[in-house]
Write a protein that holds these residues in place. Sequence first.
Motif, PDB file in Angstrom:
ATOM      1  N   LEU A   6       0.833  -1.198   0.000  1.00 38.65           N
ATOM      2  CA  LEU A   6       0.000   0.000   0.000  1.00 38.65           C
ATOM      3  C   LEU A   6       0.873   1.255   0.000  1.00 38.65           C
ATOM      4  N   TYR A   7       1.904   1.269   0.809  1.00 38.57           N
ATOM      5  CA  TYR A   7       2.823   2.400   0.878  1.00 38.57           C
ATOM      6  C   TYR A   7       3.494   2.636  -0.477  1.00 38.57           C
ATOM      7  N   ARG A   8       3.962   1.574  -1.096  1.00 43.11           N
ATOM      8  CA  ARG A   8       4.589   1.689  -2.417  1.00 43.11           C
ATOM      9  C   ARG A   8       3.601   2.214  -3.459  1.00 43.11           C
ATOM     10  N   ASN A   9       2.377   1.726  -3.409  1.00 44.44           N
ATOM     11  CA  ASN A   9       1.354   2.182  -4.359  1.00 44.44           C
ATOM     12  C   ASN A   9       1.044   3.665  -4.166  1.00 44.44           C
ATOM     13  N   TYR A  25       3.226  17.265  -1.465  1.00 50.80           N
ATOM     14  CA  TYR A  25       2.311  17.154  -0.328  1.00 50.80           C
ATOM     15  C   TYR A  25       1.805  15.721  -0.179  1.00 50.80           C
ATOM     16  N   ALA A  26       1.428  15.097  -1.289  1.00 55.83           N
ATOM     17  CA  ALA A  26       0.904  13.730  -1.224  1.00 55.83           C
ATOM     18  C   ALA A  26       1.971  12.755  -0.735  1.00 55.83           C
ATOM     19  N   ALA A  27       3.200  12.915  -1.195  1.00 48.14           N
ATOM     20  CA  ALA A  27       4.281  12.031  -0.753  1.00 48.14           C
ATOM     21  C   ALA A  27       4.560  12.240   0.733  1.00 48.14           C
ATOM     22  N   LEU A  32       3.988  10.523   6.485  1.00 50.72           N
ATOM     23  CA  LEU A  32       3.512  10.844   7.831  1.00 50.72           C
ATOM     24  C   LEU A  32       2.392   9.906   8.275  1.00 50.72           C
ATOM     25  N   GLY A  33       1.516   9.563   7.354  1.00 48.57           N
ATOM     26  CA  GLY A  33       0.420   8.648   7.686  1.00 48.57           C
ATOM     27  C   GLY A  33       0.931   7.284   8.124  1.00 48.57           C
ATOM     28  N   PHE A  34       1.953   6.792   7.456  1.00 49.45           N
ATOM     29  CA  PHE A  34       2.488   5.496   7.835  1.00 49.45           C
ATOM     30  C   PHE A  34       3.300   5.560   9.116  1.00 49.45           C
ATOM     31  N   GLU A  35       3.953   6.675   9.369  1.00 49.24           N
ATOM     32  CA  GLU A  35       4.648   6.837  10.647  1.00 49.24           C
ATOM     33  C   GLU A  35       3.646   6.862  11.797  1.00 49.24           C
ATOM     34  N   GLY A  50      -5.977   3.848   4.542  1.00 49.96           N
ATOM     35  CA  GLY A  50      -4.930   3.962   3.535  1.00 49.96           C
ATOM     36  C   GLY A  50      -5.419   3.583   2.154  1.00 49.96           C
ATOM     37  N   LEU A  51      -6.261   2.544   2.084  1.00 50.07           N
ATOM     38  CA  LEU A  51      -6.838   2.155   0.796  1.00 50.07           C
ATOM     39  C   LEU A  51      -7.748   3.248   0.240  1.00 50.07           C
ATOM     40  N   GLU A  52      -8.514   3.868   1.120  1.00 52.80           N
ATOM     41  CA  GLU A  52      -9.372   4.971   0.699  1.00 52.80           C
ATOM     42  C   GLU A  52      -8.532   6.146   0.202  1.00 52.80           C
TER      43      GLU A  52
END
Length: 83
Positions: A6-9, A25-27, A32-35, A50-52
């Motif tokens: 998911l992170y890679r995608n 910003y998206a990157a 930050l979301g995964f941290e 994350g999928l959403e």
Amino acid sequence: MASLQLYRNLLRETKLLTDYNFRNYAARRARLGFEQAKTVSHPEIAYQEGLEALQILKRQAAISQMFPSSGGFVMDSFTAHAK
């Protein structure tokens, strides 16, 4: 392992955004979301969110490619020369 995919995608989709500011910003938001998700008590809920976010990013990338920004940005030309 699914969360790594998911992170890679998410990062792969950020590269499809045409605007420098939106792309960065998206990157940054994905990182930050995964941290933040490391400390979540319900990882399956974070994975669904994350999928959403990935679906939203895919739609935004498609719109970005259909309607590119009109002006060029200094940072876009700088990163193109750095490659």
